[in-house]
Write a protein that holds these residues in place. Structure first.
Motif, short mmCIF file in Angstrom:
data_model
loop_
_atom_site.label_atom_id
_atom_site.label_comp_id
_atom_site.label_asym_id
_atom_site.label_seq_id
_atom_site.Cartn_x
_atom_site.Cartn_y
_atom_site.Cartn_z
N ARG A 138 0.15 -1.51 -0.21
CA ARG A 138 -0.30 0.02 0.22
C ARG A 138 0.75 1.53 -0.47
N ALA A 139 1.75 0.99 0.49
CA ALA A 139 2.57 2.23 0.96
C ALA A 139 3.54 2.45 -0.45
N ILE A 140 3.57 1.37 -0.86
CA ILE A 140 4.38 1.11 -2.44
C ILE A 140 3.41 1.74 -3.18
N VAL A 141 2.39 1.54 -3.32
CA VAL A 141 1.00 2.56 -4.24
C VAL A 141 1.48 3.89 -4.21
N TRP A 142 1.45 3.91 -3.18
CA TRP A 142 1.06 5.70 -2.48
C TRP A 142 2.76 6.65 -3.39
N LEU A 143 3.79 5.75 -2.90
CA LEU A 143 4.82 6.39 -3.05
C LEU A 143 5.04 6.97 -4.88
N ARG A 144 4.82 6.08 -5.26
CA ARG A 144 4.69 5.76 -6.90
C ARG A 144 3.45 6.73 -7.82
N ALA A 145 2.88 6.93 -6.55
CA ALA A 145 1.90 8.36 -7.31
C ALA A 145 2.20 10.18 -6.31
N HIS A 146 3.43 9.75 -5.54
CA HIS A 146 3.97 11.11 -5.21
C HIS A 146 5.00 10.80 -4.83
N TYR A 147 5.82 10.43 -5.92
CA TYR A 147 7.02 9.99 -5.75
C TYR A 147 7.61 11.74 -6.19
N ALA A 148 7.39 12.33 -6.94
CA ALA A 148 7.46 13.61 -7.30
C ALA A 148 7.12 15.09 -6.15
N GLN A 149 6.70 14.16 -5.34
CA GLN A 149 6.32 15.38 -3.91
C GLN A 149 7.64 14.75 -2.29
N GLU A 150 7.55 15.89 -1.74
CA GLU A 150 8.60 15.73 -0.50
C GLU A 150 8.46 14.39 -0.47
N CYS A 151 7.16 13.77 -0.26
CA CYS A 151 7.28 12.07 0.43
C CYS A 151 8.16 12.23 1.69
N ARG A 152 7.37 12.35 2.83
CA ARG A 152 7.68 12.05 3.55
C ARG A 152 7.59 10.91 4.13
N ILE A 153 9.02 10.52 5.10
CA ILE A 153 8.52 8.94 5.46
C ILE A 153 6.63 9.09 6.53
N ASP A 154 7.25 9.28 6.86
CA ASP A 154 6.37 9.50 7.78
C ASP A 154 4.70 9.87 7.29
N ASP A 155 4.77 10.57 6.66
CA ASP A 155 3.45 10.09 5.72
C ASP A 155 3.93 8.40 4.95
N MET A 156 4.42 7.89 4.16
CA MET A 156 4.01 6.67 4.56
C MET A 156 4.04 6.01 5.04
N ALA A 157 4.57 5.76 5.97
CA ALA A 157 4.48 4.71 7.32
C ALA A 157 2.96 4.93 8.06
N ASP A 158 2.59 5.84 7.42
CA ASP A 158 1.11 6.30 7.94
C ASP A 158 0.39 5.57 6.86
N VAL A 159 0.18 5.66 5.73
CA VAL A 159 -0.42 4.62 4.43
C VAL A 159 -0.30 3.38 5.05
N ALA A 160 1.40 2.35 5.70
CA ALA A 160 0.74 1.31 5.76
C ALA A 160 0.28 1.26 7.35
N GLY A 161 0.56 1.59 7.75
CA GLY A 161 -0.34 1.27 9.55
C GLY A 161 1.35 1.35 10.62
N MET A 162 1.55 1.57 10.22
CA MET A 162 3.55 1.26 11.38
C MET A 162 3.57 2.45 11.34
N SER A 163 4.88 2.30 12.80
CA SER A 163 5.58 3.62 13.10
C SER A 163 6.56 3.68 12.44
N ARG A 164 6.90 4.73 12.32
CA ARG A 164 8.08 5.24 11.65
C ARG A 164 9.69 4.10 11.61
N SER A 165 10.37 3.76 12.86
CA SER A 165 11.15 2.89 12.53
C SER A 165 10.38 1.45 12.14
N THR A 166 9.45 1.19 12.42
CA THR A 166 8.86 -0.35 11.92
C THR A 166 8.68 -0.13 10.35
#
Length: 298
Positions: free
Chosen positions: A191-219
């Protein structure tokens, strides 16, 4: 004629030249290459790649996967890889049957045919497994429907389902069963990869990707790297570079414009990242590709 030779014969007859060819079979395409190719970037989506002849190499991050008639490859999530045919000739071209993996059908089969085996915590996004006689036989029967197109509507869904069943029950089935589980960590990363493929030209904070995956940043960071062999930012860079290369080669953009389109504000940083990945500055690499125009299909 043995099963593998019969499959190669069918694929050769239904590929009129080098390249990737769609077929009347839903989700099935055929690939043919008559000589080894240079490494080229391509995104592998969830697919089965079953080789009838020749050999292919896919590099994902720091990991290298070589697949051939003895070993099939499964891509479980969208992944940017460097792919190259490493064994092919005019007499014996590389021939591959590629099947898009239907997640709904996989999930239904996994529920109907559960396994007592403990699934791995983290599965890499690419996996190699031995091609069994049962899987090869099903692939042959699917390809053979190209010779009897009137049978496709009635029989192709049944044979395709059998192939998915063979993947679920064959050796190394853990990654396929992970794909079939909606709540698996693999699917969370997908799910996070699908989101990243749609937003890769933007800043794409890791916290945003982690939220999409439903995980903490480190996990999230740990599981993302286990699946993709890259950090999230390295993955984003791969996506940016692949798109920039396409923009320069296919649409004729200059390096600065291509870099800006994929999210770079600094042309010098774009050139450094590009040369690090592809081994040459953007303009020189694009000019070479325009002159050679090699196939990038997997």
């Amino acid at each position: 004629m043995e099963t593998l030779a019969r499959l190669a014969d069918i694929l050769a007859r239904h590929t009129p030249g080098d390249g990737a060819f769609d077929t009347p079979l839903a989700g099935v395409s055929l690939l043919r290459t008559s000589s080894p190719t240079m490494p080229m970037p391509v995104v592998y989506e969830p697919t089965l790649c079953l080789v009838a002849q020749g050999r292919k190499q896919a590099v994902l991050g720091t990991e290298t996967y070589v697949y051939d008639a003895a070993n099939y490859l499964v891509a479980s999530v969208d992944l940017p890889v460097m792919g190259s045919v490493i064994e092919a000739s005019e007499d014996k071209p590389y021939l591959c049957l590629r099947l898009n993996l239907d997640m709904t059908a996989l999930s239904d089969l996994a529920l109907r045919h559960p396994s007592d085996e403990k699934l791995p915590e983290d599965s890499p996004g690419l996996s190699l497994n031995r091609t069994t006689p049962e899987l090869l036989d099903a692939a042959l029967r699917l390809a053979a429907l190209l010779d009897t197109p009137s049978d496709i509507d009635a029989l192709a869904p049944l044979v395709t389902r059998e192939i998915l069943y063979r993947l679920l029950t064959g050796p190394g089935n853990g990654v396929v069963r992970q794909m079939a589980r909606a709540n698996s960590r693999l699917n969370a990363i997908a799910r996070a990869i699908v989101w990243l493929r749609a937003h890769y030209a933007q800043e794409c904070r890791i916290d945003d990707m982690a939220d999409v995956a439903g995980m903490s940043r480190s996990t999230f960071h740990a599981h993302f790297k286990a699946v993709t062999s890259m950090s999230p930012l390295e993955f984003r860079t791969q996506l940016r570079m692949q798109e920039a290369r396409r923009l320069m080669v296919a649409e004729g953009l200059d390096a600065a414009s291509a870099g800006y389109r994929v999210g770079y504000e600094s042309p010098s940083q774009f050139s450094r990242d590009y040369a690090r990945l592809f081994g040459a500055p953007p303009a020189r690499d694009a000019n070479r590709l325009r002159s050679e125009a090699p196939a990038a299909a997997h």
